[in-house]
Scaffold this motif. Structure first.
Motif, mmCIF file in Angstrom:
data_model
loop_
_atom_site.group_PDB
_atom_site.id
_atom_site.type_symbol
_atom_site.label_atom_id
_atom_site.label_comp_id
_atom_site.label_asym_id
_atom_site.label_seq_id
_atom_site.Cartn_x
_atom_site.Cartn_y
_atom_site.Cartn_z
ATOM 1 N N GLU A 101 -43.894 -8.037 -122.898
ATOM 2 C CA GLU A 101 -44.840 -6.994 -123.310
ATOM 3 C C GLU A 101 -45.358 -6.228 -122.104
ATOM 4 O OE1 GLU A 101 -49.245 -6.551 -125.435
ATOM 5 O OE2 GLU A 101 -48.103 -8.416 -125.674
ATOM 6 N N PHE A 102 -45.686 -6.949 -121.043
ATOM 7 C CA PHE A 102 -46.198 -6.313 -119.826
ATOM 8 C C PHE A 102 -45.157 -5.389 -119.208
ATOM 9 C CE2 PHE A 102 -46.879 -6.537 -115.143
ATOM 10 C CZ PHE A 102 -48.121 -5.924 -115.092
ATOM 11 N N VAL A 103 -43.943 -5.873 -119.081
ATOM 12 C CA VAL A 103 -42.872 -5.084 -118.474
ATOM 13 C C VAL A 103 -42.455 -3.928 -119.379
ATOM 14 C CG1 VAL A 103 -40.446 -5.165 -117.761
ATOM 15 C CG2 VAL A 103 -42.019 -6.950 -117.026
ATOM 16 N N GLY A 104 -42.533 -4.126 -120.691
ATOM 17 C CA GLY A 104 -42.068 -3.107 -121.626
ATOM 18 C C GLY A 104 -43.039 -1.975 -121.869
ATOM 19 N N ASP A 105 -44.251 -2.074 -121.351
ATOM 20 C CA ASP A 105 -45.236 -1.009 -121.575
ATOM 21 C C ASP A 105 -44.776 0.306 -120.966
ATOM 22 O OD1 ASP A 105 -46.970 -2.498 -123.027
ATOM 23 O OD2 ASP A 105 -48.456 -2.768 -121.448
ATOM 24 N N LYS A 106 -45.113 1.407 -121.623
ATOM 25 C CA LYS A 106 -44.786 2.723 -121.093
ATOM 26 C C LYS A 106 -45.521 2.950 -119.774
ATOM 27 C CE LYS A 106 -43.980 4.882 -125.610
ATOM 28 N NZ LYS A 106 -44.422 5.921 -126.569
ATOM 29 N N GLY A 107 -44.897 3.681 -118.892
ATOM 30 C CA GLY A 107 -45.506 3.959 -117.602
ATOM 31 C C GLY A 107 -44.996 3.072 -116.489
ATOM 32 N N GLU A 108 -44.359 1.944 -116.869
ATOM 33 C CA GLU A 108 -43.740 1.042 -115.901
ATOM 34 C C GLU A 108 -44.697 0.617 -114.789
ATOM 35 O OE1 GLU A 108 -40.092 2.749 -114.510
ATOM 36 O OE2 GLU A 108 -39.114 2.551 -116.450
ATOM 37 N N ALA A 109 -45.952 0.368 -115.150
ATOM 38 C CA ALA A 109 -46.930 -0.072 -114.155
ATOM 39 C C ALA A 109 -46.575 -1.432 -113.576
ATOM 40 C CB ALA A 109 -48.324 -0.113 -114.780
ATOM 41 N N PHE A 110 -45.739 -2.192 -114.280
ATOM 42 C CA PHE A 110 -45.342 -3.507 -113.767
ATOM 43 C C PHE A 110 -44.701 -3.404 -112.388
ATOM 44 C CE2 PHE A 110 -41.291 -2.049 -115.362
ATOM 45 C CZ PHE A 110 -40.359 -2.634 -114.520
ATOM 46 N N ARG A 111 -44.127 -2.237 -112.065
ATOM 47 C CA ARG A 111 -43.463 -2.072 -110.770
ATOM 48 C C ARG A 111 -44.452 -2.191 -109.619
ATOM 49 N NH1 ARG A 111 -38.339 -0.777 -111.896
ATOM 50 N NH2 ARG A 111 -37.892 0.344 -113.840
ATOM 51 N N THR A 160 -41.648 -22.051 -112.246
ATOM 52 C CA THR A 160 -40.293 -21.699 -112.681
ATOM 53 C C THR A 160 -40.317 -20.847 -113.945
ATOM 54 O OG1 THR A 160 -39.388 -23.728 -111.717
ATOM 55 C CG2 THR A 160 -38.061 -22.623 -113.392
ATOM 56 N N LEU A 161 -41.145 -21.234 -114.922
ATOM 57 C CA LEU A 161 -41.213 -20.487 -116.171
ATOM 58 C C LEU A 161 -41.782 -19.085 -115.941
ATOM 59 C CD1 LEU A 161 -40.819 -20.412 -119.216
ATOM 60 C CD2 LEU A 161 -43.098 -21.409 -119.482
ATOM 61 N N ALA A 162 -42.800 -18.982 -115.093
ATOM 62 C CA ALA A 162 -43.376 -17.666 -114.796
ATOM 63 C C ALA A 162 -42.354 -16.775 -114.098
ATOM 64 C CB ALA A 162 -44.625 -17.832 -113.928
ATOM 65 N N GLY A 163 -41.642 -17.339 -113.126
ATOM 66 C CA GLY A 163 -40.641 -16.557 -112.406
ATOM 67 C C GLY A 163 -39.491 -16.131 -113.294
ATOM 68 N N MET A 164 -39.012 -17.051 -114.113
ATOM 69 C CA MET A 164 -37.928 -16.729 -115.025
ATOM 70 C C MET A 164 -38.341 -15.647 -116.010
ATOM 71 S SD MET A 164 -36.449 -19.068 -118.081
ATOM 72 C CE MET A 164 -36.090 -18.143 -119.571
ATOM 73 N N SER A 165 -39.574 -15.716 -116.477
ATOM 74 C CA SER A 165 -40.055 -14.763 -117.477
ATOM 75 C C SER A 165 -40.090 -13.345 -116.933
ATOM 76 C CB SER A 165 -41.457 -15.168 -117.958
ATOM 77 O OG SER A 165 -41.434 -16.435 -118.580
ATOM 78 N N GLN A 166 -40.643 -13.186 -115.725
ATOM 79 C CA GLN A 166 -40.747 -11.824 -115.196
ATOM 80 C C GLN A 166 -39.400 -11.267 -114.755
ATOM 81 O OE1 GLN A 166 -40.473 -10.634 -111.900
ATOM 82 N NE2 GLN A 166 -40.828 -12.367 -110.525
ATOM 83 N N VAL A 167 -38.528 -12.117 -114.234
ATOM 84 C CA VAL A 167 -37.200 -11.648 -113.821
ATOM 85 C C VAL A 167 -36.369 -11.255 -115.044
ATOM 86 C CG1 VAL A 167 -35.011 -12.355 -112.787
ATOM 87 C CG2 VAL A 167 -37.150 -12.898 -111.637
ATOM 88 N N SER A 168 -36.388 -12.074 -116.080
ATOM 89 C CA SER A 168 -35.601 -11.759 -117.281
ATOM 90 C C SER A 168 -36.154 -10.518 -117.983
ATOM 91 C CB SER A 168 -35.572 -12.951 -118.240
ATOM 92 O OG SER A 168 -36.882 -13.317 -118.639
ATOM 93 N N ALA A 169 -37.477 -10.351 -117.972
ATOM 94 C CA ALA A 169 -38.065 -9.165 -118.594
ATOM 95 C C ALA A 169 -37.663 -7.899 -117.842
ATOM 96 C CB ALA A 169 -39.587 -9.292 -118.630
ATOM 97 N N ARG A 170 -37.666 -7.967 -116.526
ATOM 98 C CA ARG A 170 -37.256 -6.800 -115.739
ATOM 99 C C ARG A 170 -35.762 -6.526 -115.913
ATOM 100 N NH1 ARG A 170 -38.900 -8.892 -110.227
ATOM 101 N NH2 ARG A 170 -37.741 -7.084 -109.464
ATOM 102 N N ALA A 171 -34.954 -7.572 -116.004
ATOM 103 C CA ALA A 171 -33.513 -7.392 -116.204
ATOM 104 C C ALA A 171 -33.229 -6.766 -117.565
ATOM 105 C CB ALA A 171 -32.797 -8.736 -116.083
ATOM 106 N N TRP A 172 -34.063 -7.092 -118.557
ATOM 107 C CA TRP A 172 -33.877 -6.539 -119.899
ATOM 108 C C TRP A 172 -33.979 -5.015 -119.909
ATOM 109 C CZ3 TRP A 172 -38.410 -4.348 -122.106
ATOM 110 C CH2 TRP A 172 -38.183 -3.701 -123.325
#
Length: 226
Positions: A101-111, A160-172
């Motif tokens: 949800e965080f990565v998918g938000d419009k505006g790409e503020a996650f970057r 590990t779970l936190a890292g996997m989550s953000q990497v997979s979300a960005r890869a998506w």
């Protein structure tokens, strides 16, 4: 005929600050911190540079304010996911979905958080490190509660779970045109759960202990009646 100079609409201070932060986010995401200029942000917001400087003394202060806001937002999403259910499996899926949800938000503020080009600055690095530690601790605490694993193992799995989550979300994002966000988060959840489910939950252990106790009691009762 003389033209009337264009006047910037006066807004309440909080509303103006929010507008300037939104403009700064768009510029930083589009150009990166180093290539962005205060003039670019003022133009994006439709204000003069003096108005921008009334609210933020410099570009770094703008960036830090944005970073703080986004770090707080991600932490809130993850904590809400962790508290959303008492079921171990559902909690894993909800936590991963929060990152998507965080990565998918419009505006790409996650970057600003995960792909910052300003990590050489100590204040930026400190805030990102603090976020990663907070997320890892929150997730590991729940893993320890659910599985009874020692703190050292829970800490490792939490990070590990936190890292996997953000990497997979960005890869998506590279496949977001063909893979819906919910489906991608579910797929990542399947992968994570296959690993974490190998550690039995405390509820499962209590249930097994209760079953064994019941069987033992029945056997003892049968022997006593013989």
């Amino acid at each position: 005929m003389t033209s009337t100079p264009h006047r910037v609409q006066r807004l309440p201070r909080a509303q103006r600050r929010a507008q300037l932060l939104q403009a700064a986010q768009a510029v930083f995401v589009r150009k990166g911190y180093h290539a962005a200029a205060m003039e670019d942000i003022a133009d994006e917001a439709g204000v003069s540079k003096p108005v921008l400087y009334q609210h933020f003394p410099g570009k770094l202060e703008l960036y830090l304010a944005l970073l703080e806001s986004e770090c707080d937002r991600l932490e809130s999403l993850v904590l809400e996911a962790l508290d959303s259910t008492d079921d171990h499996k559902e909690r894993v899926y909800a936590t991963i979905a929060a990152f998507f949800e965080f990565v998918g938000d419009k505006g790409e503020a996650f970057r600003l958080v995960f792909e910052s080009d300003l990590t050489g600055d100590s204040r930026v690095r400190h805030r990102i490190d603090a976020l990663e530690a907070q997320l890892g601790d929150a997730i590991s605490h729940r893993i320890a509660q659910d599985t009874g694993l020692p703190k050292s193992f829970s800490d490792l799995l939490g990070v590990t779970l936190a890292g996997m989550s953000q990497v997979s979300a960005r890869a998506w994002l590279a496949h977001s045109a063909t893979i819906p966000q919910a489906d991608a988060a579910l797929a990542a959840g399947h992968l994570a759960w296959r690993g974490l489910s190998s550690y039995p939950s405390q509820a499962t252990l209590r249930g097994a202990a209760g079953t064994e106790a019941g069987e033992g009691g029945a056997a003892d009762g049968g022997d006593g009646g013989a």
